[in-house]
Design a protein around this motif. Structure first.
Motif, mmCIF file in Angstrom:
data_model
loop_
_atom_site.group_PDB
_atom_site.id
_atom_site.type_symbol
_atom_site.label_atom_id
_atom_site.label_comp_id
_atom_site.label_asym_id
_atom_site.label_seq_id
_atom_site.Cartn_x
_atom_site.Cartn_y
_atom_site.Cartn_z
ATOM 1 N N TYR A 6 0.656 -21.669 -9.070
ATOM 2 C CA TYR A 6 -0.688 -21.837 -8.513
ATOM 3 C C TYR A 6 -1.237 -23.222 -8.820
ATOM 4 C CZ TYR A 6 -0.910 -16.839 -7.537
ATOM 5 O OH TYR A 6 -0.668 -15.580 -7.050
ATOM 6 N N VAL A 7 -1.019 -23.699 -10.040
ATOM 7 C CA VAL A 7 -1.487 -25.037 -10.412
ATOM 8 C C VAL A 7 -0.739 -26.096 -9.612
ATOM 9 C CG1 VAL A 7 -1.530 -26.759 -12.272
ATOM 10 C CG2 VAL A 7 -2.288 -24.428 -12.718
ATOM 11 N N ASP A 8 0.580 -26.011 -9.614
ATOM 12 C CA ASP A 8 1.404 -27.051 -8.993
ATOM 13 C C ASP A 8 1.321 -27.065 -7.471
ATOM 14 O OD1 ASP A 8 2.206 -27.739 -11.552
ATOM 15 O OD2 ASP A 8 4.107 -26.649 -11.424
ATOM 16 N N SER A 9 1.319 -25.897 -6.842
ATOM 17 C CA SER A 9 1.353 -25.835 -5.376
ATOM 18 C C SER A 9 -0.023 -25.667 -4.744
ATOM 19 C CB SER A 9 2.250 -24.680 -4.922
ATOM 20 O OG SER A 9 3.565 -24.894 -5.371
ATOM 21 N N THR A 90 -14.431 -29.431 -10.661
ATOM 22 C CA THR A 90 -14.899 -28.149 -10.153
ATOM 23 C C THR A 90 -14.293 -27.080 -11.059
ATOM 24 O OG1 THR A 90 -14.921 -28.974 -7.881
ATOM 25 C CG2 THR A 90 -14.970 -26.586 -8.170
ATOM 26 N N ILE A 91 -15.157 -26.204 -11.554
ATOM 27 C CA ILE A 91 -14.729 -25.119 -12.425
ATOM 28 C C ILE A 91 -15.221 -23.824 -11.796
ATOM 29 C CG2 ILE A 91 -14.855 -24.159 -14.758
ATOM 30 C CD1 ILE A 91 -15.647 -27.029 -15.690
ATOM 31 N N VAL A 92 -14.316 -22.877 -11.588
ATOM 32 C CA VAL A 92 -14.676 -21.626 -10.925
ATOM 33 C C VAL A 92 -14.160 -20.454 -11.753
ATOM 34 C CG1 VAL A 92 -14.509 -20.252 -8.817
ATOM 35 C CG2 VAL A 92 -14.512 -22.743 -8.661
ATOM 36 N N LYS A 93 -15.042 -19.491 -11.983
ATOM 37 C CA LYS A 93 -14.667 -18.280 -12.711
ATOM 38 C C LYS A 93 -14.333 -17.179 -11.716
ATOM 39 C CE LYS A 93 -17.673 -15.495 -14.799
ATOM 40 N NZ LYS A 93 -18.621 -14.906 -15.738
ATOM 41 N N THR A 94 -13.205 -16.501 -11.947
ATOM 42 C CA THR A 94 -12.837 -15.336 -11.153
ATOM 43 C C THR A 94 -13.016 -14.104 -12.043
ATOM 44 O OG1 THR A 94 -10.486 -15.385 -11.746
ATOM 45 C CG2 THR A 94 -11.160 -16.737 -9.864
ATOM 46 N N THR A 114 -13.172 -26.912 -1.574
ATOM 47 C CA THR A 114 -12.601 -26.017 -0.569
ATOM 48 C C THR A 114 -11.256 -25.467 -1.041
ATOM 49 O OG1 THR A 114 -13.757 -27.159 1.216
ATOM 50 C CG2 THR A 114 -11.822 -25.861 1.836
ATOM 51 N N VAL A 115 -10.432 -26.309 -1.640
ATOM 52 C CA VAL A 115 -9.127 -25.891 -2.153
ATOM 53 C C VAL A 115 -9.296 -24.924 -3.325
ATOM 54 C CG1 VAL A 115 -7.068 -26.719 -3.366
ATOM 55 C CG2 VAL A 115 -7.925 -27.957 -1.365
ATOM 56 N N VAL A 116 -10.138 -25.302 -4.292
ATOM 57 C CA VAL A 116 -10.325 -24.491 -5.494
ATOM 58 C C VAL A 116 -10.958 -23.151 -5.143
ATOM 59 C CG1 VAL A 116 -11.375 -24.409 -7.788
ATOM 60 C CG2 VAL A 116 -10.521 -26.582 -6.894
ATOM 61 N N ASP A 117 -11.963 -23.176 -4.287
ATOM 62 C CA ASP A 117 -12.641 -21.949 -3.886
ATOM 63 C C ASP A 117 -11.699 -21.015 -3.135
ATOM 64 O OD1 ASP A 117 -15.093 -20.360 -3.658
ATOM 65 O OD2 ASP A 117 -15.002 -20.857 -1.514
ATOM 66 N N GLY A 118 -10.820 -21.579 -2.318
ATOM 67 C CA GLY A 118 -9.852 -20.745 -1.597
ATOM 68 C C GLY A 118 -8.942 -19.984 -2.545
ATOM 69 N N LEU A 119 -8.451 -20.655 -3.590
ATOM 70 C CA LEU A 119 -7.605 -19.983 -4.571
ATOM 71 C C LEU A 119 -8.419 -18.963 -5.362
ATOM 72 C CD1 LEU A 119 -4.936 -19.489 -5.985
ATOM 73 C CD2 LEU A 119 -5.435 -21.462 -7.468
ATOM 74 N N LEU A 123 -7.554 -15.018 -5.760
ATOM 75 C CA LEU A 123 -7.356 -14.356 -7.070
ATOM 76 C C LEU A 123 -8.315 -13.195 -7.242
ATOM 77 C CD1 LEU A 123 -6.714 -17.434 -9.398
ATOM 78 C CD2 LEU A 123 -5.041 -15.795 -8.489
ATOM 79 N N ARG A 124 -9.561 -13.358 -6.824
ATOM 80 C CA ARG A 124 -10.521 -12.239 -6.908
ATOM 81 C C ARG A 124 -10.045 -11.056 -6.061
ATOM 82 N NH1 ARG A 124 -14.936 -16.516 -6.007
ATOM 83 N NH2 ARG A 124 -15.560 -17.042 -8.135
ATOM 84 N N SER A 125 -9.498 -11.357 -4.883
ATOM 85 C CA SER A 125 -9.083 -10.287 -3.967
ATOM 86 C C SER A 125 -7.912 -9.477 -4.515
ATOM 87 C CB SER A 125 -8.720 -10.875 -2.586
ATOM 88 O OG SER A 125 -7.445 -11.497 -2.615
ATOM 89 N N VAL A 126 -7.130 -10.062 -5.420
ATOM 90 C CA VAL A 126 -6.003 -9.335 -6.002
ATOM 91 C C VAL A 126 -6.282 -8.911 -7.448
ATOM 92 C CG1 VAL A 126 -4.284 -10.346 -4.455
ATOM 93 C CG2 VAL A 126 -4.774 -11.473 -6.642
ATOM 94 N N GLY A 127 -7.545 -8.934 -7.829
ATOM 95 C CA GLY A 127 -7.950 -8.412 -9.139
ATOM 96 C C GLY A 127 -7.924 -9.386 -10.282
ATOM 97 N N TYR A 128 -7.709 -10.654 -10.005
ATOM 98 C CA TYR A 128 -7.711 -11.668 -11.050
ATOM 99 C C TYR A 128 -8.947 -12.525 -10.932
ATOM 100 C CZ TYR A 128 -3.048 -10.529 -12.634
ATOM 101 O OH TYR A 128 -1.956 -9.885 -13.159
#
Length: 128
Positions: A6-9, A90-94, A114-119, A123-128
């Protein structure tokens, strides 16, 4: 699942994020880009930052030894935006993780967000 992918790609690999780490909300670095080292104190402060966004906005955040002035916070989406000269973060909590990212000029805040928010949404949608 490899968090490093996730970090690299999904983050650095897009070209819109220069450095990134994924932290667990209960502590620990799950993955980080090469050379992006958050001290234990920085990790603890980042995790605590979402508990008092007003104080975070007043004091800023430190990432890998660099201070960023917090320019905006969003309590609803659990987002912190910061700037350091022409660069930013940008720091985002899931649900279980915290995505910590930096971008360098000429990348603009919205491009990186946009990139960070998309990930984060994924992650939220799969429970992370």
């Amino acid at each position: 699942m490899s968090w490093q992918v996730y970090v690299d790609s999904n983050l650095v690999g897009t070209g819109k994020v220069a450095r990134a780490a994924i932290l667990g909300q209960k502590g620990g670095v799950w993955a980080a880009s090469a050379g992006f080292t958050l001290t234990p104190e920085e990790q603890k402060a980042i995790t605590a930052a979402f508990g008092n966004l007003g104080a975070t906005q007043a004091s800023g955040v430190r990432l890998a030894g660099q201070k960023f002035f917090v320019t905006r916070t969003d309590e609803v989406d659990s987002v912190i935006h910061g700037r350091k000269q022409n660069d930013g973060c940008t720091i985002v909590k899931t649900k279980q993780a915290i995505l910590v990212t930096e971008y360098d000029a000429p990348t603009q805040a919205q491009e990186s967000f946009t990139v960070v928010d998309g990930l984060a949404k994924y992650l939220r949608s799969v429970g992370y």
